[in-house]
Design an enzyme around this catalytic site. Sequence first.
Site, PDB file in Angstrom:
ATOM      1  N   SER A  26     -15.257   5.676  10.858  1.00  0.00           N
ATOM      2  CA  SER A  26     -14.387   4.499  10.803  1.00  0.00           C
ATOM      3  C   SER A  26     -15.245   3.349  11.311  1.00  0.00           C
ATOM      4  CB  SER A  26     -13.156   4.674  11.697  1.00  0.00           C
ATOM      5  OG  SER A  26     -12.497   5.890  11.385  1.00  0.00           O
TER       6      SER A  26
ATOM      7  N   GLU B 110     -10.841   1.924   3.156  1.00  0.00           N
ATOM      8  CA  GLU B 110      -9.528   1.327   3.389  1.00  0.00           C
ATOM      9  C   GLU B 110      -9.764   0.007   4.088  1.00  0.00           C
ATOM     10  OE1 GLU B 110      -6.977   4.240   5.364  1.00  0.00           O
ATOM     11  OE2 GLU B 110      -6.322   4.959   3.394  1.00  0.00           O
TER      12      GLU B 110
ATOM     13  N   THR C  97      -4.110   0.263   5.567  1.00  0.00           N
ATOM     14  CA  THR C  97      -4.702  -0.449   4.429  1.00  0.00           C
ATOM     15  C   THR C  97      -3.877  -1.689   4.086  1.00  0.00           C
ATOM     16  OG1 THR C  97      -5.412   1.676   3.596  1.00  0.00           O
ATOM     17  CG2 THR C  97      -5.440  -0.153   2.037  1.00  0.00           C
TER      18      THR C  97
ATOM     19  N   GLN D 138      -7.853  14.733   1.723  1.00  0.00           N
ATOM     20  CA  GLN D 138      -6.564  14.271   2.247  1.00  0.00           C
ATOM     21  C   GLN D 138      -5.386  14.879   1.486  1.00  0.00           C
ATOM     22  OE1 GLN D 138      -6.354   9.993   2.200  1.00  0.00           O
ATOM     23  NE2 GLN D 138      -4.244   9.899   2.919  1.00  0.00           N
TER      24      GLN D 138
ATOM     25  N   HIS E 201       0.833  -1.209   0.000  1.00  0.00           N
ATOM     26  CA  HIS E 201       0.000   0.000   0.000  1.00  0.00           C
ATOM     27  C   HIS E 201       0.870   1.263   0.000  1.00  0.00           C
ATOM     28  CE1 HIS E 201      -3.220   2.803   0.911  1.00  0.00           C
ATOM     29  NE2 HIS E 201      -2.599   3.190   2.011  1.00  0.00           N
TER      30      HIS E 201
HETATM   31 CA    CA Z   1      -6.065   4.067   7.366  1.00  0.00          CA
END
Ligand code: CA
Length: 428
Positions: A266, A208, A359, A249, A142
């Site tokens: 999350s 993710e 991830t 991001q 990743h």
């Molecule tokens: Ca993450």
Amino acid sequence: MPITANDVNRTSWLEVEENSDFPIQNIPFGVFITSDDVITIGTRIGSYAIDLSALQQLGYFDGIELTEGVFLQDTLNDFIAAGKKTWRLVRNRLADIFDANNPHLRDNASHREAVVFHLADVQVQIPVEVGDFTDFYSSREHATNVGKMFRDPNNALLPNWLHIPVGYHGRSSTVVPSGVPVHRPYGQTLPKGETQPVFGPSKRVDFELETAFITTCANSMGERLSVEEAEDHIFGMVLLNDWSARDIQTWEYVPLGPFLAKNFGSSISPWIVTLDALEPFRTASPVQDDPKPLPYLQQEGNHAFDIDLEVGILPEYGEEKIVSKSNFKHLYWTMSQQLAHHTVNGCKINTGDLMGSGTISGPTADSYGSMLELTWGGQNPLTLHDGSSRTFIEDNDTVIMRGFCKNENVRIGFGEVRSKLLPAIPFE
Ligand code: CA
């Protein structure tokens, strides 16, 4: 103390469907509201939810040192704080109570009625009050993919990556269990080729694919955990979808790392699978010899687990499409290295802390753990079964993650974490 709960020859008097993630060898821990509206700590066998506070009241845990009412709670935190020996004793006892050959509860109809519920009749809740949420970045594949896309393809990994289990502190306030929808977030983004940011709903909402481990109180401020003892302070694991807004991001993460792109939701799976249950699936993690980690991160033996992971996208009207298949064992840094590193400066770890893996991407293009990588930054859209295409997640898509371990004897799984992306809440 032996883990008798893992005996593969044991069967339960509760029916367990073939290929269930929750045979009697699993015995995960969670929290649910019963059909009588009582919130309790529980476990799951097959499609049954089992009320541990009722079992305690009826004397089924006699002989195990437990605080009164430790299971009559809305979080597992107190039970997790009791420590590994207690977790193991309770799991072993539960395996015994539900063993096909044990008549005590099996043949007691009134006790059974107080203890055993159909999963469909209960409401499963978030299992812990999450104290601190730390998210690591421990998949080499990743980190390499992201580095290739956003930095230099020839020097994709930053110089620290092979030396440090890189991580950041997230927020626990928006950790939610499977089933709770997440809204597309608003935020600042910098359109391609522009110099001034714009404000609006994120156009690049991503999942993710992660797992997370949950700790027990491990140290005092100033103390560190060695890599050898770290696993003793890990209660168990869940699946984690660390929802991410890529466009937010990209604009915000320099120089201090992700902020609002990561804390709008999350999602975690609701049954915590213990490290004890995962023990038969211990396996090697990637070799770390170029470079060797510093001595405090060096470890012997097998500290990864062979957990198959997959991600599906379910459009609002249509069929689920599996878009990624990965495995926890691909992670470069192990959970024990992450925890040893986290405490090496004396940082205190509390009961109920949640530590995300980062991830989990595998080595092949169909094993990448985010849309960012699967579509290579949106360049190669995926096609769903209804013919529609996706570069990122669209409104009213449901993202489903599953994880399980399987060998010739037993399958131990996590069930799923399923969450729907709702449209952005209009900004007034
Ligand atoms: Ca993450």
